[in-house]
Design an enzyme around this catalytic site. Structure first.
Site, PDB file in Angstrom:
ATOM      1  N   CYS A 155     -15.819   0.473  -7.384  1.00 39.03           N
ATOM      2  CA  CYS A 155     -16.477   1.505  -6.477  1.00 39.03           C
ATOM      3  C   CYS A 155     -16.427   3.176  -6.321  1.00 39.03           C
ATOM      4  O   CYS A 155     -16.968   3.449  -6.153  1.00 39.03           O
ATOM      5  CB  CYS A 155     -15.087   1.952  -5.183  1.00 39.03           C
ATOM      6  N   HIS A 164     -14.051   8.965  -3.136  1.00 38.35           N
ATOM      7  CA  HIS A 164     -14.220   7.651  -2.384  1.00 38.35           C
ATOM      8  C   HIS A 164     -12.986   7.383  -1.221  1.00 38.35           C
ATOM      9  O   HIS A 164     -11.832   7.722  -1.416  1.00 38.35           O
ATOM     10  CB  HIS A 164     -14.135   7.020  -3.700  1.00 38.35           C
ATOM     11  N   ASN A 206     -13.743   1.641   3.549  1.00 41.72           N
ATOM     12  CA  ASN A 206     -13.245   1.537   2.827  1.00 41.72           C
ATOM     13  C   ASN A 206     -15.023   1.454   2.266  1.00 41.72           C
ATOM     14  O   ASN A 206     -14.841  -0.366   2.116  1.00 41.72           O
ATOM     15  CB  ASN A 206     -12.580   0.987   2.031  1.00 41.72           C
TER      16      ASN A 206
HETATM   17  N1  COA Z   1      -0.715  -5.307   8.407  1.00 40.40           N
HETATM   18  C1  COA Z   1       0.015  -5.929   8.234  1.00 40.40           C
HETATM   19  N2  COA Z   1       0.989  -5.921   7.285  1.00 40.40           N
HETATM   20  C2  COA Z   1       0.501  -5.844   5.880  1.00 40.40           C
HETATM   21  C3  COA Z   1      -1.134  -5.905   6.172  1.00 40.40           C
HETATM   22  C4  COA Z   1      -1.533  -5.341   7.478  1.00 40.40           C
HETATM   23  N3  COA Z   1      -3.196  -5.605   7.215  1.00 40.40           N
HETATM   24  N4  COA Z   1      -1.663  -5.721   4.418  1.00 40.40           N
HETATM   25  C5  COA Z   1      -0.134  -6.345   4.107  1.00 40.40           C
HETATM   26  N5  COA Z   1       1.032  -5.975   4.766  1.00 40.40           N
HETATM   27  C6  COA Z   1       2.375  -6.269   4.358  1.00 40.40           C
HETATM   28  C7  COA Z   1       2.401  -6.961   3.308  1.00 40.40           C
HETATM   29  O1  COA Z   1       2.351  -8.460   2.984  1.00 40.40           O
HETATM   30  C8  COA Z   1       3.386  -6.060   2.772  1.00 40.40           C
HETATM   31  O2  COA Z   1       4.439  -7.168   3.422  1.00 40.40           O
HETATM   32  P1  COA Z   1       6.417  -7.367   2.319  1.00 40.40           P
HETATM   33  O3  COA Z   1       6.785  -6.091   2.442  1.00 40.40           O
HETATM   34  O4  COA Z   1       6.939  -8.094   3.732  1.00 40.40           O
HETATM   35  O5  COA Z   1       6.038  -8.155   1.688  1.00 40.40           O
HETATM   36  C9  COA Z   1       3.967  -4.812   3.075  1.00 40.40           C
HETATM   37  O6  COA Z   1       2.759  -4.463   4.602  1.00 40.40           O
HETATM   38  C10 COA Z   1       3.598  -3.666   2.001  1.00 40.40           C
HETATM   39  O7  COA Z   1       2.244  -3.983   1.194  1.00 40.40           O
HETATM   40  P2  COA Z   1       2.120  -3.353   0.325  1.00 40.40           P
HETATM   41  O8  COA Z   1       0.982  -4.358  -0.450  1.00 40.40           O
HETATM   42  O9  COA Z   1       2.740  -3.129  -0.745  1.00 40.40           O
HETATM   43  O10 COA Z   1       1.082  -1.598   1.160  1.00 40.40           O
HETATM   44  P3  COA Z   1       0.995  -0.983   0.318  1.00 40.40           P
HETATM   45  O11 COA Z   1       1.590   0.334   1.041  1.00 40.40           O
HETATM   46  O12 COA Z   1       0.613  -0.439  -1.207  1.00 40.40           O
HETATM   47  O13 COA Z   1      -0.364  -0.587   1.249  1.00 40.40           O
HETATM   48  C11 COA Z   1      -2.586  -1.016   0.649  1.00 40.40           C
HETATM   49  C12 COA Z   1      -1.376  -1.794   0.856  1.00 40.40           C
HETATM   50  C13 COA Z   1      -4.034  -1.929   0.448  1.00 40.40           C
HETATM   51  C14 COA Z   1      -3.560  -0.161   1.593  1.00 40.40           C
HETATM   52  C15 COA Z   1      -2.348   0.278  -0.525  1.00 40.40           C
HETATM   53  O14 COA Z   1      -1.772  -0.427  -1.644  1.00 40.40           O
HETATM   54  C16 COA Z   1      -4.448   0.811  -1.635  1.00 40.40           C
HETATM   55  O15 COA Z   1      -4.512   1.539  -0.600  1.00 40.40           O
HETATM   56  N6  COA Z   1      -3.962   0.408  -2.727  1.00 40.40           N
HETATM   57  C17 COA Z   1      -5.165   0.443  -3.003  1.00 40.40           C
HETATM   58  C18 COA Z   1      -6.567  -0.070  -2.981  1.00 40.40           C
HETATM   59  C19 COA Z   1      -7.434   0.995  -3.922  1.00 40.40           C
HETATM   60  O16 COA Z   1      -7.550   2.005  -3.637  1.00 40.40           O
HETATM   61  N7  COA Z   1      -8.889   0.214  -3.923  1.00 40.40           N
HETATM   62  C20 COA Z   1      -9.542   0.660  -5.168  1.00 40.40           C
HETATM   63  C21 COA Z   1     -10.378   1.366  -4.399  1.00 40.40           C
HETATM   64  S1  COA Z   1     -10.917   0.266  -3.276  1.00 40.40           S
END
Ligand code: COA
Length: 328
Positions: free
Chosen positions: A115, A255, A285
């Site tokens: 990214c 980004h 994204n």
């Molecule tokens: N819908 C519903 N629930 C979802 C889901 C979705 N689309 N995706 C994940 N979950 C659930 C998970 O299974 C987890 O459930 P559990 O608690 O029962 O295990 C819960 O939501 C929390 O998951 P988690 O991964 O801890 O969520 P989060 O708050 O970290 O959000 C992202 C996930 C990916 C949105 C976030 O971590 C993020 O944006 N990360 C950075 C990404 C990034 O910057 N990448 C680099 C540039 S691309």
């Protein structure tokens, strides 16, 4: 001697027509509009059709950027495409784009830094321009991530999207243009965001596809925490290198990975809401395309004034991160 800087003279963008909303996604995976909106800030995204591919979108965005810059394709010395989703492994998509727009003199290559690709590409081109190796460069951030997404993995398929942004950069004397940039990487966290199959390590095979190694995997939560810290540091680095302070920044164009990451970084740097440009709700994204798409929206909306200070910053697979400070 007068200072030579790389000035962004024109911008453009191209997005697939098809829009996929969070409500559409509710029918594909176990998710909800509420979860996606509160955790990421995304409401909808553009997704390409099965027969669409990257280079025509790149050509469309490039033609807009060239027109805005008042430069003809034949005058380009360099075309760089930052992408993790090229048309095909060989040759570089930049060569297809060169042919589509008629930029016969330009040297062409693709590069990838996840990214952060657009920031890396901008910085590479800036060095070509400031050393006199090129006068006019086209830098494209382009991704059709929907082609690499696992549509059964709710943790990634709700985030990634398709789109292309392009800028024309020209070497000019004066104070306007790229003032500083900072690039970083840490390969010890290469497994945080990865597409493991399809390269020389795990070549394409029926077994590779059966094991689902051709799609993107992300350790989202761990990535999130590192992203906030690294982005804050790299923003400060570019600002300090230019002898400025965060107060000098008029537009923070980050980004568009996650609205919570962007708000946390802006909060740490003391930027009010009106300094941040956000389009993640509509665009999702788009990896290396997100900054040039956002920039083109800002430019075409007439929101940037001459001499405004803009800061671009990105974080992504590699892990990589970087920033670039520009005087408009
Ligand atoms: N819908 C519903 N629930 C979802 C889901 C979705 N689309 N995706 C994940 N979950 C659930 C998970 O299974 C987890 O459930 P559990 O608690 O029962 O295990 C819960 O939501 C929390 O998951 P988690 O991964 O801890 O969520 P989060 O708050 O970290 O959000 C992202 C996930 C990916 C949105 C976030 O971590 C993020 O944006 N990360 C950075 C990404 C990034 O910057 N990448 C680099 C540039 S691309």
């Amino acid at each position: 001697m007068a200072t030579i800087r790389s000035r962004i003279r024109g911008t453009g963008r191209a997005l697939p027509e098809q829009i996929l909303t969070n409500f559409d996604l509710e029918k594909i995976v176990d998710t909800s509009d509420e979860w996606i909106t509160t955790r990421t800030g995304i409401k909808e995204r553009h997704i390409s059709e099965a027969d669409e591919y990257l280079s025509p979108f790149c050509a469309q965005a490039s033609k807009q950027a060239l027109e805005a810059a008042g430069i003809e394709a034949k005058d380009l010395d360099l075309i760089i495409i930052a992408t993790v989703t090229p048309d095909q492994p060989i040759p570089a998509t930049a060569c297809f784009v060169q042919d589509l727009i008629g930029a016969g003199r330009a040297a062409c290559f693709d590069m990838q830094a996840g990214c952060s690709g657009f920031i890396y590409g901008l910085s590479i081109a800036d060095n070509f321009l400031r050393t006199g190796t090129a006068r006019h460069a086209l830098i494209i951030g382009g991704e059709l991530l929907s082609k690499y997404v696992d549509w059964k993995d709710r943790a990634t398929c709700v985030i990634f999207a398709d789109g292309v942004g392009a800028v024309v950069l020209s070497a000019e004397e004066g104070e306007r243009g790229i003032l500083s940039s900072a690039l970083h990487a840490d390969g010890s966290m290469s497994d945080f965001i990865t597409c493991p199959g399809g390269g020389s390590k795990i070549p394409v095979s029926h077994e590779m596809i059966d094991n689902n190694l051709h799609t993107i995997k992300m350790r989202g939560n761990e990535t999130f925490k590192i992203a906030v810290r690294s982005l804050e540091a790299v923003c400060r680095e570019a600002i300090e290198r230019a002898g400025m302070t965060p107060h000098d920044v008029r537009w923070f164009v980050p980004h568009q990975a996650n609205v919570r990451i962007i708000s946390a970084v802006a909060g740490r740097l003391g930027w009010p809401e009106e300094t941040i440009y956000l389009n993640i709700a509509r665009i999702g994204n788009t990896s290396s395309a997100s900054i040039p798409i956002a920039l083109d929206e800002l430019v075409r909306a007439g929101k940037i004034k001459e001499k405004d200070i803009l800061l671009f910053a990105a974080f992504g697979a590699g892990l990589t991160w970087g920033s670039c400070l520009v005087r408009w």
